[in-house]
Design an enzyme around this catalytic site. Structure first.
Site, PDB file in Angstrom:
ATOM      1  N   ASP A   1      -7.381  -1.796  -0.167  1.00 42.69           N
ATOM      2  CA  ASP A   1      -6.418  -2.741   0.395  1.00 42.69           C
ATOM      3  C   ASP A   1      -7.197  -4.037   0.622  1.00 42.69           C
ATOM      4  O   ASP A   1      -8.216  -4.030   1.325  1.00 42.69           O
ATOM      5  CB  ASP A   1      -5.890  -2.139   1.707  1.00 42.69           C
TER       6      ASP A   1
ATOM      7  N   ASP B   1      -9.941  -0.449   3.961  1.00 43.04           N
ATOM      8  CA  ASP B   1      -8.743  -1.012   4.575  1.00 43.04           C
ATOM      9  C   ASP B   1      -9.022  -1.399   6.027  1.00 43.04           C
ATOM     10  O   ASP B   1      -9.796  -0.731   6.711  1.00 43.04           O
ATOM     11  CB  ASP B   1      -7.639   0.084   4.534  1.00 43.04           C
TER      12      ASP B   1
ATOM     13  N   HIS C   1       0.802  -1.232   0.000  1.00 40.18           N
ATOM     14  CA  HIS C   1       0.000   0.000   0.000  1.00 40.18           C
ATOM     15  C   HIS C   1       0.834   1.280   0.000  1.00 40.18           C
ATOM     16  O   HIS C   1       0.280   2.373  -0.089  1.00 40.18           O
ATOM     17  CB  HIS C   1      -0.986  -0.019   1.175  1.00 40.18           C
TER      18      HIS C   1
ATOM     19  N   ASP D   1      -6.764  -6.355   2.485  1.00 41.19           N
ATOM     20  CA  ASP D   1      -6.925  -6.761   3.889  1.00 41.19           C
ATOM     21  C   ASP D   1      -8.104  -6.058   4.553  1.00 41.19           C
ATOM     22  O   ASP D   1      -8.433  -6.343   5.705  1.00 41.19           O
ATOM     23  CB  ASP D   1      -5.614  -6.631   4.679  1.00 41.19           C
TER      24      ASP D   1
ATOM     25  N   GLU E   1      -1.911  -4.914  -1.963  1.00 35.71           N
ATOM     26  CA  GLU E   1      -1.564  -5.858  -0.878  1.00 35.71           C
ATOM     27  C   GLU E   1      -1.880  -7.312  -1.201  1.00 35.71           C
ATOM     28  O   GLU E   1      -1.908  -8.152  -0.296  1.00 35.71           O
ATOM     29  CB  GLU E   1      -2.199  -5.438   0.459  1.00 35.71           C
TER      30      GLU E   1
ATOM     31  N   HIS F   1      -6.715  -1.074   8.062  1.00 37.94           N
ATOM     32  CA  HIS F   1      -5.782  -0.159   8.729  1.00 37.94           C
ATOM     33  C   HIS F   1      -6.040   1.284   8.295  1.00 37.94           C
ATOM     34  O   HIS F   1      -6.676   1.521   7.265  1.00 37.94           O
ATOM     35  CB  HIS F   1      -4.337  -0.537   8.366  1.00 37.94           C
TER      36      HIS F   1
ATOM     37  N   HIS G   1       4.227   1.176   4.107  1.00 38.15           N
ATOM     38  CA  HIS G   1       2.827   0.912   3.701  1.00 38.15           C
ATOM     39  C   HIS G   1       1.828   1.288   4.788  1.00 38.15           C
ATOM     40  O   HIS G   1       0.649   1.440   4.497  1.00 38.15           O
ATOM     41  CB  HIS G   1       2.635  -0.546   3.231  1.00 38.15           C
TER      42      HIS G   1
ATOM     43  N   ASP H   1      -3.326   3.390   7.851  1.00 45.03           N
ATOM     44  CA  ASP H   1      -2.107   3.807   7.141  1.00 45.03           C
ATOM     45  C   ASP H   1      -1.832   5.285   7.373  1.00 45.03           C
ATOM     46  O   ASP H   1      -1.470   6.032   6.459  1.00 45.03           O
ATOM     47  CB  ASP H   1      -2.196   3.435   5.650  1.00 45.03           C
TER      48      ASP H   1
END
Ligand SMILES: NC(=[NH2+])NCCC[C@H](N)C(=O)O
Ligand SMILES: [Mn+2]
Ligand SMILES: [Mn+2]
Length: 316
Positions: free
Chosen positions: A227, A123, A100, A229, A272, A125, A140, A127
């Site tokens: 992303d 995402d 990412h 994930d 990712e 996360h 990332h 980031d």
């Protein structure tokens, strides 16, 4: 939506430490991306891959705790130029990661021609780390902060200007793993976030309705940074930093379909995907299916334009 799509591969794995995510672009292409998009009426132009330094040769010795800073910056500088070129040519940039950290380059290319870019950050996360708050030193985990103008100048200055996005033009969807410093930044900047709590509570339909309305009020150029994930690891196992309790495959399709209906997405990236960690090529196949929905593929209505003649005969 623009009828011509440019695919840009970014075999970047220097923004984190698990090997294999550099093979993401190949895995997505292998899952049938171009054909899928051609079937729904697009002209697809594959621009090939951005040249990225390979891990064994990358320079890790920097005076900061940021891993591979110089090589991540170089790859992203090239990516930003390519994305800008595609925008200038009036084509839709579809960027394939790679980790990412490549959002730094994508956003630097996109925002060159607008001061008011909207971003959906799909995402697990945020980031939103900086060198000071990052638990890992992995870039990332910093790309959204960098795009807000926060972080090492070698990253924030990519494209020759900063910042790329305004905090009020961002919507984060699917968050469930936020570091302390990220939470503070979200509060300080007033960034709109739909965590898994809101998705569970309100349902994806409402989350997307609100997100779309929020962004439409502010801009008519919206980038989707997805992303893999963000999805639940059961549905998208081939990622380097999986977090359980994520968005389902079905909810993600719905989200993509609602974005297609709203007709607000003007660029996208899917990142990712790590084939080494994947089950066969499942996560890349999920990505291709989601890209199809994002770009207007429908299950039934409007099928004439979207599916092959064989399938069409069955539907009729
Ligand atoms: N793009 C990603 N998968 N980011 C994961 C980041 C994980 C963690 N927050 C970090 O900064 O190291
Ligand atoms: Mn991410
Ligand atoms: Mn993530």
């Amino acid at each position: 939506m623009k009828k011509e799509i440019s695919i840009i591969g970014v075999p970047m794995d220097l923004g984190q430490t698990r090997r294999g995510v550099d093979m993401g672009p190949s895995a997505i292409r292998y899952a049938g991306l171009s054909e899928r998009l051609e079937n729904i009426g697009y002209t697809v132009r594959d621009e090939g891959d951005i040249k990225v330094e390979i891990q064994e040769r990358a320079q890790s010795d920097s005076d900061t705790n940021l891993k591979n800073l110089q090589d991540v910056a170089e790859g992203n500088e090239k990516l930003s130029q390519k994305v800008d070129e595609v925008i200038q040519a009036n084509r839709f940039p579809l960027v394939l990661g790679g980790d990412h950290s490549i959002a730094i380059g994508t956003l630097a290319g996109l925002a060159k021609s607008t001061e008011n870019l909207g971003v959906i950050w799909y995402d697990a996360h945020g980031d939103l780390n900086t060198a000071e708050t990052s638990p890992s030193g992995n870039i990332h985990g910093m790309s959204l902060a960098v795009s807000l103008g926060l972080g090492h100048p070698a990253l924030t200055n990519i494209g020759g200007y900063s910042p790329k996005v305004k905090p009020e033009n961002i919507v984060i969807i699917g968050a469930r793993s936020l570091d302390q410093g990220e939470k503070e930044l979200i509060r300080e900047k007033g960034i709109k976030v739909y965590t898994m709590h809101e998705i569970d509570r309100m349902g994806m339909t409402k989350v997307m309705e609100e997100s779309i309305a929020y962004l439409k009020e502010r801009t008519n150029l919206v980038h989707l940074s997805l992303d893999l994930d963000g999805l639940d690891p059961d549905d998208a196992p081939g990622v380097g930093t999986p977090v359980m309790g994520g968005i389902s495959y079905r909810e993600s399709h719905l989200a993509m379909e609602m974005l297609a209906e709203a007709n607000i997405i003007t660029s996208a990236e899917f990142v990712e995907i790590n084939p080494i960690l994947d089950e066969h090529n499942k996560t890349a196949e999920v990505a291709v299916a989601l890209i199809g929905s994002l770009l207007g593929e429908k299950l039934l209505y409007g099928a004439e334009e979207h599916i092959t003649p064989d399938l069409l005969a069955q539907v009729k």
